[in-house]
Structures are given as C-alpha cells and as structure tokens.
Motif scaffolding. Structure first.
Motif, PDB file in Angstrom:
ATOM      1  N   ASP A  41       0.849  -1.180   0.000  1.00 51.66           N
ATOM      2  CA  ASP A  41       0.000   0.000   0.000  1.00 51.66           C
ATOM      3  C   ASP A  41       0.889   1.236   0.000  1.00 51.66           C
ATOM      4  OD1 ASP A  41      -1.457   2.233   0.857  1.00 51.66           O
ATOM      5  OD2 ASP A  41      -2.973   0.946   1.773  1.00 51.66           O
ATOM      6  N   ASP A  44       0.647   3.494   3.113  1.00 52.30           N
ATOM      7  CA  ASP A  44       1.342   2.946   4.278  1.00 52.30           C
ATOM      8  C   ASP A  44       2.838   3.179   4.157  1.00 52.30           C
ATOM      9  OD1 ASP A  44      -1.002   2.140   5.320  1.00 52.30           O
ATOM     10  OD2 ASP A  44      -0.777   0.003   4.850  1.00 52.30           O
ATOM     11  N   VAL A 149     -13.007  -0.998   1.388  1.00 51.26           N
ATOM     12  CA  VAL A 149     -11.762  -0.904   0.626  1.00 51.26           C
ATOM     13  C   VAL A 149     -11.569   0.523   0.129  1.00 51.26           C
ATOM     14  CG1 VAL A 149     -10.423  -1.841  -1.275  1.00 51.26           C
ATOM     15  CG2 VAL A 149     -12.100  -3.270  -0.104  1.00 51.26           C
ATOM     16  N   ILE A 150     -12.544   1.014  -0.638  1.00 48.71           N
ATOM     17  CA  ILE A 150     -12.526   2.413  -1.060  1.00 48.71           C
ATOM     18  C   ILE A 150     -13.943   2.964  -0.949  1.00 48.71           C
ATOM     19  CG2 ILE A 150     -10.546   2.592  -2.624  1.00 48.71           C
ATOM     20  CD1 ILE A 150     -12.463   1.735  -4.865  1.00 48.71           C
ATOM     21  N   SER A 151     -14.061   4.288  -0.894  1.00 47.07           N
ATOM     22  CA  SER A 151     -15.371   4.918  -0.885  1.00 47.07           C
ATOM     23  C   SER A 151     -15.639   5.509  -2.260  1.00 47.07           C
ATOM     24  CB  SER A 151     -15.415   6.047   0.148  1.00 47.07           C
ATOM     25  OG  SER A 151     -15.427   5.516   1.436  1.00 47.07           O
ATOM     26  N   TYR A 155     -15.346  11.509  -5.663  1.00 45.23           N
ATOM     27  CA  TYR A 155     -13.934  11.801  -5.934  1.00 45.23           C
ATOM     28  C   TYR A 155     -13.442  10.659  -6.805  1.00 45.23           C
ATOM     29  CZ  TYR A 155     -14.394  15.088  -2.114  1.00 45.23           C
ATOM     30  OH  TYR A 155     -14.806  16.119  -1.317  1.00 45.23           O
ATOM     31  N   ALA A 233      -5.564  17.416  -6.607  1.00 47.25           N
ATOM     32  CA  ALA A 233      -5.547  17.104  -5.177  1.00 47.25           C
ATOM     33  C   ALA A 233      -6.931  17.316  -4.588  1.00 47.25           C
ATOM     34  CB  ALA A 233      -4.532  17.980  -4.448  1.00 47.25           C
ATOM     35  N   SER A 238      -8.146  10.703  -2.628  1.00 47.47           N
ATOM     36  CA  SER A 238      -6.938  10.914  -1.852  1.00 47.47           C
ATOM     37  C   SER A 238      -6.214   9.620  -1.542  1.00 47.47           C
ATOM     38  CB  SER A 238      -7.310  11.592  -0.545  1.00 47.47           C
ATOM     39  OG  SER A 238      -8.271  10.800   0.094  1.00 47.47           O
ATOM     40  N   VAL A 239      -6.680   8.514  -2.104  1.00 50.48           N
ATOM     41  CA  VAL A 239      -6.070   7.236  -1.771  1.00 50.48           C
ATOM     42  C   VAL A 239      -5.107   6.821  -2.872  1.00 50.48           C
ATOM     43  CG1 VAL A 239      -6.762   5.189  -0.547  1.00 50.48           C
ATOM     44  CG2 VAL A 239      -8.502   6.686  -1.496  1.00 50.48           C
ATOM     45  N   LYS A 265       0.007  16.862  -1.088  1.00 50.96           N
ATOM     46  CA  LYS A 265      -0.624  16.316   0.113  1.00 50.96           C
ATOM     47  C   LYS A 265       0.394  15.936   1.183  1.00 50.96           C
ATOM     48  CE  LYS A 265      -5.058  15.175  -1.480  1.00 50.96           C
ATOM     49  NZ  LYS A 265      -6.321  14.854  -0.862  1.00 50.96           N
TER      50      LYS A 265
END
Lengths: 310, 277
Positions: A41, A44, A149-151, A155, A233, A238-239, A265
């Motif tokens: 990731d 991370d 996992v993701i939203s 975005y 941005a 943002s992931v 960021k």
C-alpha cells in the motif's frame, strides 16, 4: 548583457534539475527499478517513511509508486485523448466554418478559458461535479460492493478526467487555431479550385499542414496535465489506489491520486529526511517526463517540417 | 533611462512594504488553520482595544509548518493544534485556549449519539454500513471523511480516536477542514470531524460523543468532560524568554483577561484559564 542573462537563466535551470535529482537520489538508489513497480500500500509506505524520519531511527525508503503513476497515466491520458479530438474539431470550426462575428467572440473566450487558474476549476469540481457524481451516478449497490476498501463518493477518475479535459482543451484550441490560420491561403484556394469540397480540403490540406502546431499544442497540454497538482488534489480522491478497468463500470468512479497531488498532500513531511528524498524522487520523475515530452514534440515537429507551415 | 525608472518603481514598492508608523511593533506568526479564526479575532481586539501600537501578521500555513517557521526564526510565534512531538525540539508550547472536535453527520442521518469505539471502527474500516450503527435509520454504505496527514485535526483524531492506527483506505482524506464540512453537508451517508468553530450550520449535525454533546459549555479544563477536547497552543522559540515583551504581554492577556475570554468564545473557541468578569 543579454547573453549573460540567457546564461544565468540556463544555469538556474540546470541548478534546479541537479538539486531535484540529488535530493531524490536516496529514494531511487534504495528501491532501484522497483520504485516504479507495484507492491504493498503506497500510503502505508509514505507513512512509514515519514515516521522513520521523525523517530530518528534508521531511515526507511521502501516505496513502490505504481498506483500513483498508473493514476497519472489514466487521468492525463484520458483527458488528453478527449481534449485532442474535441479541440481539433472546435479549432477547425472556429477557423474554417464559423461566421466572422462568431469566431470574433469565440477566440477571446477560448484564450480566457485557457488562462483560468486551476484552483477555480478545482473549486467547481468539489462543489458541483463531485457531489453530483456521488449522489446521482454512483448506486448503493456499487458502493456496497467495494465497502471497506474504497469509498465511491464522487472523488473519481470521471471527475478528474472531466475537469482536466475542460482545463486543457482551451489551451489546445488556441494553439491549434493559430496553426490552422497560418496555412497559406493559396494552398486552400488551389484545392477548392480543383473542385475538392470544403470539408475534404480542410481535412487533407489545412489540418495536415498544421500538424506541427497540433503536436506543439498537444505537448503543451500534456505537460500542463501531468504537472497539474492543486485541482487534482481537490477532486481525484486521496487514496493511493490503482483503479482497475476489470471492475467494470465502477472503474470510472474509483478514486486515485496522481504523482503531483501526492507532493502537495505530503508537503508537511519535508522535514523528515527520507520523506524529503521520496517527494523529490517523485518531482524528478515529473521533471523527467516534462523534458521527455518537449523532446518528443521537437522531434515530431522536425520530421513534419516538410509539410510547410509553422 | 528605462532602467532608472524601473529602479525608482522598485524603490517605491519597497517603501510601500515598510512599516506604516514609527514606534509600532509588528508580531509575525504562522501555523494552525484550526486556530486561525480565534487568533484573528484576538489580534483584532488587542490592536483595537488594548494596544494600538501592536500589529499582527498571521499566515495559516498549517501547524507543522508554523512550528518549523519558529524553529528557523521566520516566525516569532506559531499556532498549533496538536501536542508536542520529538521533531519540535527547541520550542516551547503554551496552552492558549481549548477547542472540541465534533463528529458530524448529515441531518438526514437520524443518529444522535456515537461512541469513541464506534467511530474508531468506522474509520478503521470495520463498520462499513450504517445498518451496523444502531439509530442511524440508514441502510447505506458509510462514507467516512477526514483530513490528510498535513492537518493538526488529523493528528489529534489519530491520537484521540484511532489509538495512532492509520485510518482505513476507504476514508476520504481531504486537504482542508472546510472541505470535510462541505463533504458532510453534501452527502447523507458521510461522517466527518471538524472543530467547534465550524458547527452551527443547519446542514450539519454534531453527534453526542459517548453521550456528551459537542458544545462549548461541556468543554472545560478540569475535568475533561467532552472526550474529544483539545488545547490549542502558542509555540515560541527556545524556552520563550527570548520573545519580544510585546508578544509575551499579548499571550498573558489572551490567556487570562476576561475580555479575551469573551472574544475566544465568540469566535468559536473555549477559554481555558481566562478569569470571569
């Protein structure tokens, strides 16, 4: 006097490139070619890099940038492809087909649009486009299928590509139309006098002759798209996630984060030496791709010089 | 000739930038965006009602950047919304006033109270559907919204709610507190966090945390009733003794005077040590 100024500017440019590369080098030398690969990731990894610098323990440099690179390719590529086709037709219309009063209005409007600061596009994206996609286009079933996992909140690739297209298309239109306009009138008149219809003349003579300008406009637009940071941005998500075309329709709703917004960021972590190296490594990739682009553009224009104009 | 007029223009611009009146002191600060609304109100009141000769310039460039400015000497003080970290060596933190971090949902969400544990689970990706949070009246996927790592609010949330575990990948990390509030207003499935100063909109509903409402009167120094209360700090270089007297006077006024207390509450903060009238 002028010569000294030019030398100073070139020297400054060289110094900047060297600074960026030197700062970014530790990140490249620790990861090797795996820097550009996938694995783990990426958020991370950035977090671990930053923490290792603050704790004062041994620095961690492990970083695999593929999700960020993939996102840059998808967003820039998508936007440039759409913008290239639409801008070409708009430019042909403005130069060849529009009545004079209309092109007199369109021309300054396009010039103005090309110079609107990107934050404004970002704001419109955040306030209008992102909630529209999140509330109206994404269905609950799609959201539930990737929950945790993701939203899928708007975005997304879709939002980023749309706004980026709107941002770079005017730039392309204004350069394309300059190129189309500089085609020698004699060539067009000759073609028309031979009985070739107007559309075919435009396509075969005008657009073909203006190809160097089209290449130049596209190169400039790609450079602006790759370097775009603030707007992306705000709306790309943002992931550090790699959107997967195999996911079907959800693909265009998936969030991601390109290279340039990653620098924005994480700007706060510059004080941590390994983060500093990683961010500068990202910067040197951006710098290198910009240089590579202008080189490609130059080579392409050179090989097209025989077609005349520009 | 041209160069001469250019030089004159440059000098004229430099003249504009010089301090307006002699004997005046300008104090330069930077840092926390969260503390900015309250600090600006305090600066204005101080210059207007306490000491005309002291002026303030405050750049809200984020708490971490502010501390760095103090370390490098660019700023004389910094606003900061998180507690000191090892990387802040060579600075002094002074408790200025308090703030509460509210957990907000869209008014269409029927939820009125949430526990720290539930919040933790939502932001760690363990609870992903509102049906898993009793009382919400929704059956949809939760859209958790938060700040990116640049925010002081993020650091506070990380310590107070997440036990320093990184938020899950489905948390949307936005670049500013205002964008978080904006996202919650526009999305009925969202949950987000923002300071007291952002509350009060009809499109935003602050939840009770562990049963205690997120209101200024529930936030106090001793005992810390509201679970997500925090101090906002003023950061000074060294041990604080090298700061100009005008600055030290201002900080004492801000911390203790009843007038400053009123200004702080009006601007959305909570006075910590100010005497009552």
């Amino acid at each position: 006097m002028l010569g000294a100024l030019v030398c100073a500017v070139v020297g400054l440019l060289l110094a900047m490139i060297v600074t960026v590369l030197v700062h970014g080098w530790p990140s490249f030398s620790h990861n090797g070619l795996a820097w550009f690969g996938a694995g783990g990731d990426v958020d991370d990894q950035l977090n671990a890099i930053s923490l290792s610098g603050q704790a004062g323990a041994e620095y961690i440099y492990t970083f695999h940038a593929w999700p960020l690179i993939w996102s840059t390719i998808l967003i820039t590529g998508g936007a440039v492809l759409i913008a290239l086709f639409s801008a070409l037709f708009v430019a042909v219309f403005i130069v060849e087909f529009a009545p004079e009063w209309m092109s007199n209005i369109l021309q300054p409007v396009v010039r103005f649009l090309a110079s609107v600061p990107s934050v404004i596009y970002g704001l419109i994206g955040v306030v209008v486009l992102v909630p529209f996609i999140g509330n109206n286009l994404v269905t609950e079933g799609q959201k539930a299928s990737v929950a945790g996992v993701i939203s899928l909140t708007g975005y997304s690739l879709l939002a980023a590509i749309t706004v980026l297209t709107v941002m770079i298309a005017p730039l392309m239109v204004s350069i394309f139309s300059d190129g189309l306009r500089s085609v020698k009138p004699g060539w067009i008149e000759g073609s028309l006098a031979l009985g070739v219809n107007r559309w075919r003349t435009t396509w075969k003579i005008v657009v073909r002759t203006a190809r160097p300008a089209i290449v130049a406009g596209t190169v400039l637009a790609v450079a602006r798209a790759i370097g775009e940071a603030v707007m992306l941005a705000m709306i790309s998500g943002s992931v550090g996630f790699s959107p997967n075309p195999a996911d079907g329709v959800i693909f265009i709703y998936e969030p991601s984060r390109p290279l340039a917004p990653t620098i924005v960021k994480n700007i706060d972590q510059l004080s941590s030496p390994p983060s500093n190296a990683t961010l500068f490594a990202i910067a040197s990739v951006l710098l290198f791709s910009a240089a590579f682009l202008s080189l490609t553009g130059w080579v392409a224009r050179r090989s097209m010089r025989k077609y005349g104009a520009a | 000739m041209r160069i001469k007029s250019l030089a004159i223009a440059v000098i004229a611009f430099a003249g504009l930038a010089a301090p307006a009146s002699a004997g005046a002191v300008t104090l330069i600060g930077s840092g926390s965006v969260a503390a900015q609304p309250v600090l600006q109100a305090l600066f204005a009141t101080y210059t207007k009602q306490v000491n005309h000769k002291v002026h303030f310039v405050y750049t809200a460039n984020g708490g971490n950047a502010g501390v760095k400015d103090v370390q490098s000497g660019t700023s004389q003080f910094a606003g900061q919304a998180r507690t000191p970290l090892p990387s802040d060596a060579g600075t002094t933190y002074i408790k200025a006033f308090m703030d509460g971090l509210c957990l907000d949902v869209n008014p269409k969400n029927k939820l009125s109270s949430i526990s720290i544990q539930q919040t933790h689970d939502i932001y760690r990706g363990l609870l992903t559907n509102w049906s898993q949070v009793p009382g919400s009246g929704l059956e949809t996927t939760i859209d958790p919204v938060g700040r990116d790592t640049n925010g002081g609010t993020y650091n506070f949330f990380l310590q107070a709610v997440l036990n320093n575990e990184a938020p899950a990948t489905n948390v949307n990390a936005l670049t500013a507190d205002g964008l978080v509030v904006n996202a919650v207003k526009q999305d009925e499935n969202a949950i987000g966090y923002a300071g007291l100063a952002w509350q009060g909109s009809k499109k935003l509903k602050a939840l009770k945390v562990n049963g205690i409402p997120c209101e200024a009167k529930k936030i106090s120094v001793e005992p810390l009733k509201y679970p997500l209360s925090r101090y906002l700090f003023i950061v000074l270089p060294g041990d604080g003794s090298t700061s100009p007297p005008a600055l030290t006077k201002f900080i004492d006024w801000m911390r203790l005077s009843p007038l400053a207390g009123e200004v702080i509450s009006k601007a959305g903060g909570v006075p910590a040590f100010n005497k009552k009238k």
